[in-house]
Design an enzyme around this catalytic site. Structure first.
Site: not given
Ligand code: GLN
Length: 509
Positions: A100, A175, A199
């Site tokens: 990532k 994400s 994420s």
């Molecule tokens: N969807 C969550 C956010 O938008 C988690 C994102 C993540 O785990 N990086 O913050």
């Protein structure tokens, strides 16, 4: 991985391996490829070449990679082959993986999918990357994500939208959407993601792969670009639960460069097997089964998975996590607050993008940040700065931290009577691209099942458990006590083999 595991895994895959030559190399799991590499039936150079051919064939449709490093990967593959020839390889030696794009890779662009870091080339590797390289893994490239990991759809990337390989009109989740989509579409054999509020688990669920968020402190975050420091954790996404275990074995463990990493012993996760779940008690939180907005097909798939776990010998009991309702609100104060502080470093002075047209310092800061950050990141910074501002700290961040303790206590109470808690990962299967773009609140609410594990710091795994009527994957989440990833691997691996749904693949032809 120990000798016994290899012996067992040889047996397990003996039948499959007879057919692996008919399989395309890029379709192999890490466990299968590793076996063939060790036996010198394939080379890492061949395997890596096959992976790049696959990327060329399908990534135009999926859009998972932001940066590819073909030259570096081929060199690493040749080095892995030399190592294997000398009999000095481990389970990741010669295995092509994706990273990532918020973990630093020395000499390889690391953007966090943000314009503000578009041309940032780190001078060092994140500890997880150092460890993968030391294990002999081949780094194929950097994977797309929501900008600075803020989002649940990978549409909030500053560069491109990643599409779900199972249906190109749907989101891959986020994400770590690039990581999940690349693994699902066989563009790498496994990948690393990061999980601040879901994420790793949510995109794994949406793309039909396995993914684990380890316990907070289990994996070093040195070289991970920070989003919300009290929540962020790195973990693997793989085609199988065992593949995740193999990757976690390589990256877990204390690192003196990260003071939040814990000097807790790391069991050999890939060795954890066991027959049946006779000793295991599973907790089913009543607040989750009755959650509002839960798609009936997700509910049915989860129920079926629970029945399967029961048929493997586990005892299932009802537990209560009474503060679940407050998780979204607490998270969406804590995460943006920490983000607003972490992202203050992108000011156009030290590194990254700068609006050079500005001559006044304050104007330069303002203009650099307005142009460099996308709308979702700006929304978070504004929210977080407000929550932390003088006079508001106690009412927002302070209060959210108290709620966080209640959520953590809920899990502790539940774990007094069970070994693991199961739940859906996301309330619905992957939805259409664009559906929540104008409705950030709807996107935030869809994180309801995953945020609590981050707030409590406990590990959570997502394992494929079914499909919706229109063919979209559905995952089951299993959460456990701090540092008890082993229990999650055990349950998830047995569920996976009982359901045997990994054989189904997205069709990208
Ligand atoms: N969807 C969550 C956010 O938008 C988690 C994102 C993540 O785990 N990086 O913050």
């Amino acid at each position: 991985m120990s000798g016994t595991h290899f012996a067992r895994s040889r047996l397990r895959w003996a039948a499959a391996l007879q057919g692996t030559h008919a399989m395309k190399l890029h379709e192999l799991t890490i466990e299968q490829a590793s076996d063939l590499l060790q036996k010198k039936e394939i080379s890492s150079v061949e395997l890596t070449r096959a992976v790049f051919e696959r990327i060329e064939a399908v990534d135009g449709k999926v859009g998972a990679f932001l940066t590819l490093d073909r030259e570096g990967a081929m060199e690493q593959a040749a080095a892995a082959d030399r190592r294997l020839a000398g009999g000095d390889g481990g389970p990741l030696t010669g295995i092509p993986l994706g990273i990532k794009d918020l973990m630093c890779t020395k000499g390889l662009r690391t953007t966090c999918a943000s314009k503000i870091l578009e041309n940032f080339i780190p001078p060092y590797d994140a500890t997880v990357v150092t460890r993968l390289k030391a294990a002999g893994a081949v780094i194929v490239g950097k994977l797309n994500m929501d900008e600075f990991a803020m989002g649940s759809t990978t549409e909030h990337s500053g560069f491109q939208v990643t599409r779900n390989p199972w249906n190109l009109d749907r989101i891959p989740g986020g994400s770590s959407g690039g990581s999940a989509a690349a693994v699902a579409a066989d563009m790498c054999l496994g990948a690393l993601g990061s999980d601040t509020g879901g994420s790793i688990r949510q995109p794994a669920s949406h793309c039909g792969v396995a993914g684990i968020k380890p316990t907070y402190g289990r994996v070093s975050r040195f070289g991970l670009v920070a989003f919300a420091s009290s929540l962020d954790q790195i973990g693997p996404l793989g085609k199988t639960v065992t593949d995740c275990a193999i990757m976690l074995d390589a990256i877990a463990g204390h690192d003196p460069k990260d003071s939040t990493s814990v000097p807790e012993p790391v069991p050999a996760f890939a060795d954890i097997d066991g027959d049946g779940l006779g000793e295991v008690t599973i907790g089913i939180p009543k607040e989750y089964t009755s959650a509002q907005g839960l798609d009936p097909q997700v509910g049915a798939a989860v129920e079926q998975a629970v029945k399967t776990i029961e048929s493997l010998g586990a005892r299932c009991i009802e537990v209560s996590l009474p503060h679940t309702d407050h998780a979204v609100a607490a998270y969406y104060v804590i995460a943006p607050s920490e983000a607003s502080s972490n992202l203050a470093r992108y000011d156009g002075v030290k590194y990254g993008f700068r609006d050079k047209a500005q001559t006044d310092l304050l104007q330069m800061y303002r203009s650099t940040r307005s142009q460099g950050f996308g709308p979702e990141v700006q929304r978070r910074i504004i929210l977080g700065t407000y929550a932390l501002s003088a006079g508001y700290y106690d009412a927002y961040y302070g209060k959210a931290s108290q709620v966080r303790t209640l959520i953590k206590n809920d899990f502790e109470t539940a774990f007094a009577s069970c070994d693991a808690v199961v739940s859906p990962v996301a309330p619905t299967p992957a939805y259409g691209i664009g559906e929540t773009l104008d409705d950030p609140l709807a996107m935030y609410l869809s994180d309801v099942f995953t945020l609590s594990a981050n707030l409590a710091g406990i590990p959570g795994i997502s394992v494929p458990c079914g499909f919706s009527d229109d063919g979209m994957p559905i995952g089951l989440q299993i959460m456990g006590r701090h540092f008890n990833e082993a229990a999650l691997f055990k349950i998830a691996r047995q569920l996976e083999s009982a359901l045997s749904i990994n054989t189904r693949k997205p069709n990208l032809e």
